[in-house]
Design an enzyme around this catalytic site. Structure first.
Site, PDB file in Angstrom:
ATOM      1  N   HIS A   1       7.184 -27.447   1.846  1.00 56.53           N
ATOM      2  CA  HIS A   1       6.343 -28.518   1.317  1.00 56.53           C
ATOM      3  C   HIS A   1       5.185 -27.949   0.517  1.00 56.53           C
ATOM      4  O   HIS A   1       4.159 -28.604   0.345  1.00 56.53           O
ATOM      5  CB  HIS A   1       5.859 -29.391   2.474  1.00 56.53           C
ATOM      6  CG  HIS A   1       7.016 -29.921   3.273  1.00 56.53           C
ATOM      7  ND1 HIS A   1       7.678 -31.077   2.936  1.00 56.53           N
ATOM      8  CD2 HIS A   1       7.668 -29.404   4.342  1.00 56.53           C
ATOM      9  CE1 HIS A   1       8.673 -31.270   3.787  1.00 56.53           C
ATOM     10  NE2 HIS A   1       8.687 -30.262   4.644  1.00 56.53           N
TER      11      HIS A   1
ATOM     12  N   GLU B   1       0.843  -1.202   0.000  1.00 59.07           N
ATOM     13  CA  GLU B   1       0.000   0.000   0.000  1.00 59.07           C
ATOM     14  C   GLU B   1       0.879   1.254   0.000  1.00 59.07           C
ATOM     15  O   GLU B   1       0.476   2.301  -0.499  1.00 59.07           O
ATOM     16  CB  GLU B   1      -0.947  -0.011   1.219  1.00 59.07           C
ATOM     17  CG  GLU B   1      -2.206   0.812   0.999  1.00 59.07           C
ATOM     18  CD  GLU B   1      -3.277   0.563   2.048  1.00 59.07           C
ATOM     19  OE1 GLU B   1      -4.336   0.012   1.715  1.00 59.07           O
ATOM     20  OE2 GLU B   1      -3.067   0.939   3.227  1.00 59.07           O
TER      21      GLU B   1
ATOM     22  N   LYS C   1     -13.156   1.438  -3.786  1.00 56.92           N
ATOM     23  CA  LYS C   1     -14.241   1.800  -2.869  1.00 56.92           C
ATOM     24  C   LYS C   1     -15.351   2.529  -3.621  1.00 56.92           C
ATOM     25  O   LYS C   1     -16.532   2.279  -3.411  1.00 56.92           O
ATOM     26  CB  LYS C   1     -13.706   2.727  -1.771  1.00 56.92           C
ATOM     27  CG  LYS C   1     -12.895   2.032  -0.696  1.00 56.92           C
ATOM     28  CD  LYS C   1     -12.565   3.036   0.381  1.00 56.92           C
ATOM     29  CE  LYS C   1     -11.558   2.487   1.367  1.00 56.92           C
ATOM     30  NZ  LYS C   1     -10.974   3.517   2.223  1.00 56.92           N
TER      31      LYS C   1
HETATM   32  O1  F6P Z   1      -8.841   2.647   9.620  1.00 58.42           O
HETATM   33  P1  F6P Z   1      -9.781   2.850   8.491  1.00 58.42           P
HETATM   34  O2  F6P Z   1     -10.014   4.297   8.195  1.00 58.42           O
HETATM   35  O3  F6P Z   1     -11.067   2.115   8.741  1.00 58.42           O
HETATM   36  O4  F6P Z   1      -9.125   2.262   7.187  1.00 58.42           O
HETATM   37  C1  F6P Z   1      -8.799   0.919   7.091  1.00 58.42           C
HETATM   38  C2  F6P Z   1      -7.843   0.691   5.975  1.00 58.42           C
HETATM   39  O5  F6P Z   1      -8.370   1.143   4.760  1.00 58.42           O
HETATM   40  C3  F6P Z   1      -7.359   1.759   3.989  1.00 58.42           C
HETATM   41  O6  F6P Z   1      -7.587   3.112   3.984  1.00 58.42           O
HETATM   42  C4  F6P Z   1      -7.320   1.342   2.588  1.00 58.42           C
HETATM   43  O7  F6P Z   1      -8.383   0.603   2.224  1.00 58.42           O
HETATM   44  C5  F6P Z   1      -6.079   1.404   4.693  1.00 58.42           C
HETATM   45  O8  F6P Z   1      -5.070   2.266   4.388  1.00 58.42           O
HETATM   46  C6  F6P Z   1      -6.526   1.419   6.087  1.00 58.42           C
HETATM   47  O9  F6P Z   1      -5.622   0.818   6.935  1.00 58.42           O
END
Ligand code: F6P
Length: 618
Positions: free
Chosen positions: A426, A397, A531
């Site tokens: 294995h 990330e 998202k």
């Molecule tokens: O802590 P949050 O805001 O729920 O985000 C969870 C995770 O989602 C992300 O933003 C990416 O999906 C990560 O960087 C982060 O750790």
């Protein structure tokens, strides 16, 4: 069998009471046996196809004939290799941590070429330590290093925030453990249910697996997905102990859908069990986030802050990681101390004395600075199983970026995967040894096999741990003899201190590597695309439902084809997604197939089992 001498030699070292601070000072018989010369043909093929307009060190560049110039420098024989091992071995005495980069074949020329870049990276890290806006996109500072050394925070307000939070969470954890803070309908809290995802779950999961004692004061479970069956499983496993479960909801943003869903599901389970969630709920989130406001309005048991200047994937040393750890009886002060010691070591500008810089240098060499090889992380210790999963987010990330800081398209990153040794021997080591050569390995070695006094010899002179050790060294040698490079990180034991140090080591290595390849390690714009697309799917599903509902409220019910649904949704271009939405709803008894089957989409006619009149006029 050419590498046997190396194997034997390192085995002898291992059997010494502790790792020697100066391996060359050992008086050991050495046999000069040659190991195959490891040349680096076919290297940098990725470089040939990359159209990245950036400076590449000459030792990685093309030769005059246009072919990749082989990177040379791997030693030919075991004695030379031994000297390379000794010359480059990094030791952190106080932490009992060693870093062996001898099986990465970087040359002196390469190191010299990288020196100015590394110095620039050190400067960038120094500025970050001092509170620079290191995440330009989000206009925020990056201060996870202050969490374990609050005196480094750029102002007293931040320092106090860190210190006060640490004190408050420590006291809260102590009070929970001794039963001073307890649930309404049980004598004390016995379990933690941690709800969070990504950086709000991976660190606590790794640390729980690595460090929780066999009988912790509170046992931990995780909900880290929006999979209903997975959530049901966790709740079912808790059973009646839901009444003595502390639910910690972790979300920096406070608005992550998976985490919100987990919370809603858990709250429903509480209601069904006749329990008051607010008396057992704890929120860890940014001040004034949706989650924070919900917890405040509903009067949850406690709230702890996540700071704007700590990213999710580097939040293990914040309340995110520390509260859960403390509740499991893990010494969080030791974790912090280990991380602080490692950070200090990583602040030197002398590359060979800076373990994070050495790692970054190796990554650059091994993956040509463009991620041409994957990082396989292999801890030879069951309790470190989740380290690779934890590193996967931290590295991928942070480094997996489309554009560099100057706006050039670079598609950077390093792929990380792994599990544990010798189990993986294995499974996929076969391919690593002989198959596609697209990786380098990081072995994580733990010298102490078992707590003192528990060892025994399962055959004359050999313990179970000796086998694990032999498997690690054997795999390292076997891979190397087939030109597969590796790094070895060695710790004496898996302790809060060494785990804190490992976390800090990789956090810094990622920061330095990001500076070397000029990407912003502290944002994740790519995650937003997924998202957003997921949000669009759910919005489309609502339109599909409205269209089907209208048709299903007719007398007689009007089953619709996929074309009819998509036209009525004004989304003919989304017909494939509409089909998938309907197939998913049908599988969950929320839509009925009147004609045809999901296997032949064109044949489908669909309607809803019930007409929802309210929704018709909504
Ligand atoms: O802590 P949050 O805001 O729920 O985000 C969870 C995770 O989602 C992300 O933003 C990416 O999906 C990560 O960087 C982060 O750790």
């Amino acid at each position: 069998m050419a590498s046997i001498s190396t194997f034997k030699l390192e085995r002898l070292i291992h059997k010494a009471s502790s790792f020697p601070s100066s391996p060359s000072s050992l008086q050991l018989p050495l046999r000069k046996e040659s190991i195959p010369f490891l040349c680096r043909t076919n290297r940098a093929s990725t470089l040939l196809t990359q159209s990245i307009a950036r400076e590449i060190p000459a030792s990685l560049s093309k030769s005059n004939d246009g072919l990749p110039k082989p990177k040379q420098g791997l030693e030919k024989d075991s004695i030379a290799l031994w000297h390379r091992y000794v010359d480059w071995l990094y030791q952190h005495k106080e932490l009992g941590l060693y870093l062996d980069v001898s099986r990465i074949g970087f040359t002196d020329e390469f190191v010299a070429e990288m020196e100015p870049r590394l110095q620039a990276a050190f400067k960038a890290m120094d500025e970050l330590d001092k509170g620079a806006i290191a995440n330009p996109d989000e206009g925020r500072m990056v201060g996870h290093y202050w969490l374990r050394n609050p005196k480094l925070a750029p102002n007293s307000f931040l320092r106090l925030q860190i210190e006060n939070t640490l004190e408050a969470l420590g006291k809260f954890a102590d009070d929970v453990v001794i039963g001073k803070i307890k649930p309404p309908s049980a004598g004390r809290f016995t379990h933690i249910l941690s709800v969070g995802i990504g950086g709000s779950a991976l660190g606590p999961q790794f640390v729980a697996e690595a460090l929780a004692p066999d009988n912790p004061p509170l046992k931990i479970r995780f909900i880290d997905n929006t999979d209903p069956a997975g959530i049901d499983h966790q709740i079912a496993q808790l059973g009646a102990e839901l009444a003595s479960t502390l639910v910690i909801v972790v979300s920096k943003s406070g608005g992550t859908p998976e985490t919100r869903n987990g919370l809603l599901e858990v709250q429903k389970a509480f209601r069904e069990a006749g329990l008051d969630f607010s008396k057992q709920g704890v929120a860890i989130t940014q001040e004034n986030s949706l989650l924070d406001n919900t917890a405040r309005i509903e009067g949850w048991l406690a709230r702890f802050p996540m700071f704007d200047w700590v990213g999710g994937r580097t939040s293990e040393m914040s309340a995110v990681g520390l509260l859960a750890a403390a509740l499991q009886g893990i010494d969080i002060k030791e974790m912090l101390a280990g991380a602080a010691l490692m950070d200090d070591a990583n602040r030197t500008n002398v590359v060979r004395n800076n373990p994070a810089a050495l790692l970054a240098l190796c990554w650059y060499w091994a993956s040509d600075g463009v991620g041409s090889k994957d990082m396989v992380v292999l801890p030879y210790k069951d309790s470190l199983l989740l380290f690779s999963r934890y590193l996967q987010q931290l590295v991928m990330e942070s480094l997996g970026k489309e554009f560099d800081l100057d706006g050039n398209r670079v598609n950077q990153g390093i792929t990380v995967y792994g599990n544990k040794g010798s189990t993986d021997q294995h499974a996929y080591i076969q391919q690593l040894r002989e198959g596609v050569h697209n990786f380098f390995v990081t072995f994580i070695e733990v010298l102490r096999d078992r707590p003192p006094g528990h060892d025994w010899e399962l055959e004359p002179g050999v313990t179970c741990g000796d086998y694990l050790f032999g498997m690690l060294q054997g795999t390292r040698s076997a891979l190397y003899s087939n030109e597969r490079e590796s790094i070895t990180v060695t710790v004496q034991e898996v302790t809060p201190r060494s785990v804190g140090a490992l976390v800090a080591l990789y956090e810094r290595a990622v920061g330095i590597y990001a500076a070397l390849v000029n990407v912003n390690a502290y944002h994740q714009p790519g995650v937003e695309a997924g998202k957003k697309a997921a949000g669009e799917v759910l919005a489309l599903q609502k339109r599909v439902l409205a269209v089907l509902n209208e048709a299903s409220c007719k007398e007689p019910v009007e089953p619709l084809t996929l074309e009819e649904v998509s036209e009525r949704c004004h989304a003919p271009e989304d017909i494939e997604m509409i089909y998938k939405i309907i197939a998913h709803m049908a599988a969950n008894d929320r839509a009925l197939i009147a004609e045809g089957s999901c296997g032949s989409p064109r044949s489908i006619k669909v309607f809803l089992g019930e007409c929802n009149v309210d929704q018709l006029y909504a």
